[in-house]
Scaffold this active site. Sequence first.
Site, mmCIF file in Angstrom:
data_model
loop_
_atom_site.group_PDB
_atom_site.id
_atom_site.type_symbol
_atom_site.label_atom_id
_atom_site.label_comp_id
_atom_site.label_asym_id
_atom_site.label_seq_id
_atom_site.Cartn_x
_atom_site.Cartn_y
_atom_site.Cartn_z
ATOM 1 C CB SER A 55 -1.061 -0.032 1.285
ATOM 2 O OG SER A 55 -0.195 -0.022 2.245
ATOM 3 C CG HIS A 107 -1.429 4.020 3.965
ATOM 4 N ND1 HIS A 107 -2.668 3.751 4.446
ATOM 5 C CD2 HIS A 107 -0.863 2.874 3.623
ATOM 6 C CE1 HIS A 107 -2.804 2.656 4.271
ATOM 7 N NE2 HIS A 107 -1.811 2.082 3.798
#
Length: 237
Positions: A55, A107
């Site tokens: 991610s 992230h």
Amino acid sequence: MAIGSKLERKMGTLSYAFTVLWSVLLTSLIYIGVAFFMHMFGTDDAMYQHSVGFSGVLFHLSVLEAYQSKESSRSVFRLFRVPTKAYPWALLIALQVAIPNVSFLGHLAGILAGTLQLFGNLDFLFPSIEFMRQMELFEWMAAIISAQGFVMTPDHVSEPRERRGAAVLAAGILSGIYTFVLNLVETVNFCIRGRDNTNEEGDSQMSDGDEEEQVLLVGSDGVWTENEDGTLSLSRT
């Protein structure tokens, strides 16, 4: 939204591959750097938190894709819209609210890596456009180039931009955050007040139309107008 395929068509397969490979390394390094920085100030949570997955790289790519997109705004889970360039930041916050257990720092590291590449601070890590075009001419690359889906390095891709200073980079990040917050406030304000204002305007227009229908009566022999005393007067057309 197929972020990878969009970028690959614009960048070419080789440039996209270098971006993904460097992103895997850079997001990890940024994660470790931020965790160590927090450790210096007495916060060890990030040092002992496990973070796995792809991610972070996806957030890196989302920054590049957002700045290349021609869309002015983009929907976040169909709840509200934000400027396209602020979309990665909005998605970062929305995911953290919806799924608290996801790695916020992982992230964030991807967004920071993408921002560094966007502003040219990572240009020295990437081969030049001419070199990648030369690579595509090598004999050992023939099998790879002939594979379905391979995208040649576009001729219109310009050389990597001149690397910019930290002040410009910080200004770009702060500008993106400011734009996101401003648009979020406007969205919340519309959700709270905009719908009521719209209904009021619609009701006003309907009442105006009703008044006109009560005042003006069109007949075959002319237009009947209602006077203040309630009598009707005929205006022939």
